[in-house]
Design an enzyme around this catalytic site. Structure first.
Site, PDB file in Angstrom:
ATOM      1  N   GLY A  66       0.804  -1.216   0.000  1.00 27.02           N
ATOM      2  CA  GLY A  66       0.000   0.000   0.000  1.00 27.02           C
ATOM      3  C   GLY A  66       0.835   1.263   0.000  1.00 27.02           C
ATOM      4  CG  ASP A  98      14.896 -10.946   3.810  1.00 28.41           C
ATOM      5  OD1 ASP A  98      14.015 -11.778   3.572  1.00 28.41           O
ATOM      6  OD2 ASP A  98      14.701  -9.716   3.822  1.00 28.41           O
TER       7      ASP A  98
END
Length: 503
Positions: free
Chosen positions: A194, A284
């Site tokens: 978003g 990660d």
């Protein structure tokens, strides 16, 4: 009732799940090393009260077990999370009720939505201290650097809040930010998120994108922000549905955005479209260092915080990590929603060891040939977060999908690789997955580990071995007569069967 991080820390401390560390610790590598060892053994949350270079304590591992996540969601057991999933499923695809009981249930959900609407706080705790101008220095926040190869200090559990410049609808995401200077950070988000969409819209209109970062909020709100389900509701409303009452919000000082009123820290700034800096590398969730990527630069002009604020953080890496525990909880929430979209699915499981989303195990109530393949294909398209799932294993409903021994048995006894394995090549994929030959493009594998029926096979399938029910009942009754009453049946140490797993 206000929700804040302090209330949750008090709760887990009362339940013996918080340890206070008074020794001096370094946020550069040391905090992460201590926390990682605690995560590996399923230990308690940690509150470092004496952090080098900062007057503020650091909380970590608050969501390091599924049990603590359930507490954050005001529940006691993971199974209760499915009740929440049913509620969200009714909102996602409402159907006309066919019975009075269904109408009552739907009415209760609508009432929950009304109760979940956020409220506004005119004198929020997050504005107790305001820092602007030359006094602003992000180095005062005790950001950690988890791994030796990381490019710098990071924020990981901040709510990154932006707003659509056309519709005014906010987005709340959890994205990693890297410290670049005393007043700037880069934000790392995928193009489908978003915040990235809002930045593209702002760029089209020649505007800067306003950004607020809320740090140190109730973990329940973090869970709501991390739930990427396709329902046209704001994350604030999600959090209200999760918690049973609306979130208290406060207007920022310098940008037209709202943040949780009880946030420990709030950072306010803007992104100028096209202004980028290298971000990374960082450890990660795949268990490797990621690459270096040009990422949007956020320029901050204001920081507000509570008196004596607590900094909440975490870090990524090979499981177990806090993000893996969050994924296990979200798995439970997704289950009723997935059943609603793919009716033959009985249950599904995303094993933590498979990086929480790279492999899915699905059980189905098989009724016709080819159904397992259909279920796998439907799973990949059911919800956005399953787009990057590499392996889908489909088993019969009798298989306990959370028992790896049963799943391995189903694969080895029911799969003919030439018939039951299918591969979809060259599909859009996770850019962090280095196993792909071409970054961003990879294959998916489906495995049909169900019992076969014609025309999937042209021969009779063997009957499964089972105890004689009458003899089994007899042995149950006479168990103590055999002198075996002291032998208890419960969870078995897998190392007794040739595994090598830490006890």
């Amino acid at each position: 009732m206000a929700r804040d991080l302090r209330g949750f820390l008090n709760l887990i401390e009362e339940r013996g799940q918080l340890r206070r560390i008074k020794a001096l610790v370094d946020p550069d590598l040391e905090i992460a090393e201590i926390s990682n060892r605690m995560l590996q053994c399923g230990g308690p949350a940690l509150l470092f009260e004496n952090v080098k270079g900062s007057p503020h304590p650091v909380a970590v591992n608050t969501m390091g077990t599924v049990e603590r996540i359930c507490w954050a969601m005001k529940m006691e057991a993971p199974e209760e999370l499915e009740t929440l999933g049913k509620k969200l499923g009714m909102l996602q695809q409402p159907k006309p009720p066919k019975k009075i009981s269904q109408a009552v249930d739907f009415g209760k959900v609508l009432f929950d939505v009304v109760r979940a609407k956020p409220s506004r706080d005119l004198l929020p705790a997050c504005h107790q201290v305001v820092v602007q101008g030359d006094d602003l220095d992000l180095n005062q926040i005790p950001m950690i650097r988890p791994y030796a190869g990381d490019a710098g200090k990071i924020i990981t559990l901040g709510l990154v809040i932006t707003k659509d410049c056309e519709t005014g609808i906010p987005n709340v995401g959890v994205y990693r930010l890297q410290l670049q200077s005393k007043t700037t950070m880069t934000v790392h988000w995928l193009s489908v998120r978003g915040g990235a969409r809002h930045l593209r819209k702002a760029a089209e209109r020649g505007k800067k994108l306003e950004v607020a970062i809320a740090l140190g909020v109730d973990p329940l709100i973090i869970m709501a922000a991390a739930t990427p389900i396709p329902v046209d509701l704001s994350e604030w409303l999600f959090a209200g549905l999760y918690g049973g009452s609306g979130v208290h919000l406060a207007k920022c000082k310098t940008v037209d955005l709202e943040v949780p009123a009880d946030s420990e820290f709030v950072l306010e700034g803007t992104i100028t479209p096209g202004e980028m800096l290298p971000d990374g590398p960082f450890g990660d969730h795949m268990g490797y260092y990621g690459g270096v990527e040009d990422s949007p630069l956020v320029r901050f002009q204001c920081m507000t915080h509570r008196r004596n604020p607590v900094y909440l953080t975490t870090f990524s890496g090979r499981p177990p990590k806090e993000e893996a525990m969050m994924a296990i909880a979200l798995n439970r929430i997704y289950t009723p929603i997935l059943r609603q979209q793919v009716s033959e699915i009985v249950d599904f499981f995303l094993p933590m060891e498979a990086l929480s989303y790279k492999a899915a195990i699905i059980s189905i109530d098989k009724a016709y040939p080819g159904q397992a393949r259909r279920a796998a294909l439907a799973f990949w398209s059911a919800l956005p977060q399953f787009t990057y799932t590499k392996f889908v294993i489909v088993v019969d409903k009798e298989i306990n999908i959370r028992d790896p021994r049963q799943v391995v048995w189903a694969i080895t006894s029911k799969v003919d690789p030439s018939r039951d394995v299918f591969i979809l090549p060259d599909t859009p994929f996770d850019t962090l997955d280095f196993a792909s030959e071409r970054i961003g493009l990879g294959g998916r594998m489906g495995i049909d580990a169900t019992t076969k029926m014609p025309p999937e096979t042209d021969h009779a399938w063997g009957e499964p071995l089972m105890s004689d029910p009458e003899v089994a009942a007899l042995v149950d009754r006479r168990w103590a007569d055999y002198g075996l009453g002291d032998v208890q049946f419960g969870s078995v140490d897998p190392n007794l069967f040739g595994y090598d797993m830490p006890r």
